[in-house]
Design an enzyme around this catalytic site. Structure first.
Site, mmCIF file in Angstrom:
data_model
loop_
_atom_site.group_PDB
_atom_site.id
_atom_site.type_symbol
_atom_site.label_atom_id
_atom_site.label_comp_id
_atom_site.label_asym_id
_atom_site.label_seq_id
_atom_site.Cartn_x
_atom_site.Cartn_y
_atom_site.Cartn_z
ATOM 1 N N ASP A 13 -9.756 -8.472 -1.666
ATOM 2 C CA ASP A 13 -8.829 -9.414 -2.309
ATOM 3 C C ASP A 13 -9.649 -10.612 -2.782
ATOM 4 O O ASP A 13 -10.899 -10.603 -2.704
ATOM 5 C CB ASP A 13 -7.708 -9.860 -1.346
ATOM 6 C CG ASP A 13 -6.412 -10.209 -2.082
ATOM 7 O OD1 ASP A 13 -6.415 -11.224 -2.808
ATOM 8 O OD2 ASP A 13 -5.417 -9.470 -1.957
ATOM 9 N N HIS A 32 1.841 -3.457 -10.929
ATOM 10 C CA HIS A 32 3.078 -4.028 -11.513
ATOM 11 C C HIS A 32 2.925 -5.537 -11.765
ATOM 12 O O HIS A 32 3.744 -6.137 -12.432
ATOM 13 C CB HIS A 32 4.310 -3.694 -10.660
ATOM 14 C CG HIS A 32 4.534 -4.586 -9.478
ATOM 15 N ND1 HIS A 32 5.755 -4.728 -8.865
ATOM 16 C CD2 HIS A 32 3.680 -5.393 -8.777
ATOM 17 C CE1 HIS A 32 5.650 -5.571 -7.859
ATOM 18 N NE2 HIS A 32 4.422 -5.986 -7.781
#
Ligand SMILES: C[S@@+](CC[C@H](N)C(=O)[O-])C[C@H]1O[C@@H](n2cnc3c(N)ncnc32)[C@H](O)[C@@H]1O
Length: 420
Positions: A273, A319
């Site tokens: 991340d 998304h």
């Protein structure tokens, strides 16, 4: 003459309410109420969950028809959560003692808000059953505000909705009007709402408190019915991988990986991340998993450094991005893919329009619009997914879309096939 729609809906409501009521009685469960001692939530078996959903859909439709178009538009154009926002802003849920309650005067004293204004704000919230006034001037909890006390993460979720997603949605149409063709994440309602030219995640990097709230809210989402990690565990045959490495791309604190790791001891995980997220995540890995879980800062737009892993897992990543950026993310992954490696996405694969019960359709549409509002991105249907992978590289093959009963996220399994 056939009964009118409103009578048909009333019958659906009666039938499903009766089913629920019988279930409560049979299982000695108290029925729902606004009282402080009411249950926070029920764990319904599948047939009762279906009845509850049908009931909600029928209530929604009957309420609409009963109000009529004019009143509905008037109400929706004014819809706000002022009462709830007041409660959260001043931490009022924690200032009202459970059971005994308090007074507007005491709350004004503790929050520093003038008593007349505070009273008006809270009385407005009470029309939504957030707090109640059993006798004039006296403020007590309802089960809704008690839930905020008992579940601080619920308050975090509500704050995230009010301060991030809600304002972004309010500006979404302005963003579409301003940048109609744009695929850029800095052209989202979120950016107009925050007066920034930075995409949401970059903006959050500069606002660690808001990043942290976002991250906590995401972890609460994992407890929503249909979003539990158990679906990821049972939706793919993790054991069949044997000794294998999974890269959790954009994995945040690695909560999904942690659950898989706990159940499949032969698997190793690399959670990636942004740097600040990883810094924090490293401190939170359970000690018993530390030797199988590595946390690495990696920007997924740059070449994937963890080569030759067996699975590259993306949960709720694509998304967040328009096709243009998803293609960049996937292209950056290709050099790392060994033959047989698979990409697994935990994402929604939207059903064709008008094929789902209204509430499920609403959930899908709301998720899609939230993506547009926060990141100028989208939810995708099967054609969209196939097209995205085909444009990225025609060697990509969508192997399977695994839909699971009750799950709100599907598993989309993709491989890169050698050219024949
Ligand atoms: C919607 S969250 C999903 C997190 C996690 N996969 C989950 O399902 O809980 C998106 C994640 O992508 C991360 N992210 C955003 N931009 C990134 C980038 N360029 N490189 C790596 N991670 C990024 C965010 O920090 C965030 O943790």
């Amino acid at each position: 003459m056939a009964p009118s729609r409103i009578v048909a809906l009333a019958k659906v409501i009666e039938a499903n309410t009766t089913k629920l009521d019988e279930y409560f009685a049979k299982n000695s469960l108290p029925p729902p109420s606004f009282e402080e001692d009411a249950p926070l939530m029920y764990q319904f078996p599948p047939d009762i969950a279906v009845a509850q959903e049908a009931l909600s859909a029928a209530i929604d439709e009957l309420s609409w028809l009963n109000q009529g178009p004019i009143q509905t538009i008037v109400a929706k154009s004014f819809a706000t959560s002022v009462g709830l926002k007041t409660i959260l802003k001043y931490n009022i849920h924690n200032l009202v003692p459970l059971e005994t309650g308090t007074t507007f005067l005491e709350l004004a004293d503790k929050t520093g808000v003038p008593v007349k204004k505070l009273t008006r704000l809270l009385r407005y919230g009470m029309t939504d059953h957030f707090l109640r006034e059993p006798t004039p001037g006296h403020v007590k909890h309802t089960i809704a505000t008690k839930a905020l006390v008992l579940m601080p993460i619920l308050a975090t979720w509500a704050q995230m909705g009010m301060y991030e997603v809600g304002p972004a949605k309010m500006r979404i149409v302005d963003a579409v009007a301003k940048w109609p063709e744009s695929e850029e994440p800095q052209h989202a309602g979120f950016c107009l709402a925050n007066n920034t030219d930075k995409p949401m995640f970059e903006f959050f990097e500069e606002h660690p408190d808001r990043m942290s709230r976002f991250k906590d809210a995401m972890s609460f989402l994992q407890t929503f019915p249909g979003l539990e990690n158990s679906y990821v565990l049972k939706g793919f045959d993790w054991a069949s991988l044997g000794k294998a490495t999974i890269v959790d791309v954009g994995g945040s604190h690695g909560l999904v990986s942690i659950d898989i790791a706990k159940n499949f001891p032969e698997l190793r995980f690399i959670v990636q991340d942004l740097p600040k997220v990883i810094e924090d995540a490293k401190t939170k890995v359970p000690a018993e998993l530390a030797d199988r879980m590595t946390f690495i800062a990696h920007d997924f737009f740059t070449e994937q450094p963890a080569k030759d892993a067996d699975i590259y897992y993306f949960r709720w990543i694509l998304h967040d991005w328009s096709d243009k950026y998803c293609i960049k993310i996937l292209k950056a992954l290709i050099p790392a893919l060994k033959p047989g490696a698979r990409i697994i996405l935990s994402e929604r694969c939207l059903e064709p329009p008008c094929t789902l019960p209204l509430l499920q359709e609403k959930w899908n549409r709301d998720s899609d619009i939230t993506m547009m509002a926060t990141s100028n991105s989208q939810e995708r249907d099967q054609d969209d997914w196939e097209e995205l992978f085909r444009i990225t590289d025609p060697k990509f093959k969508l192997e399977e879309i695994k839909r699971m009963e009750g799950a709100k996220l599907d598993l989309i399994i993709v491989s890169l096939f050698p050219e024949t």
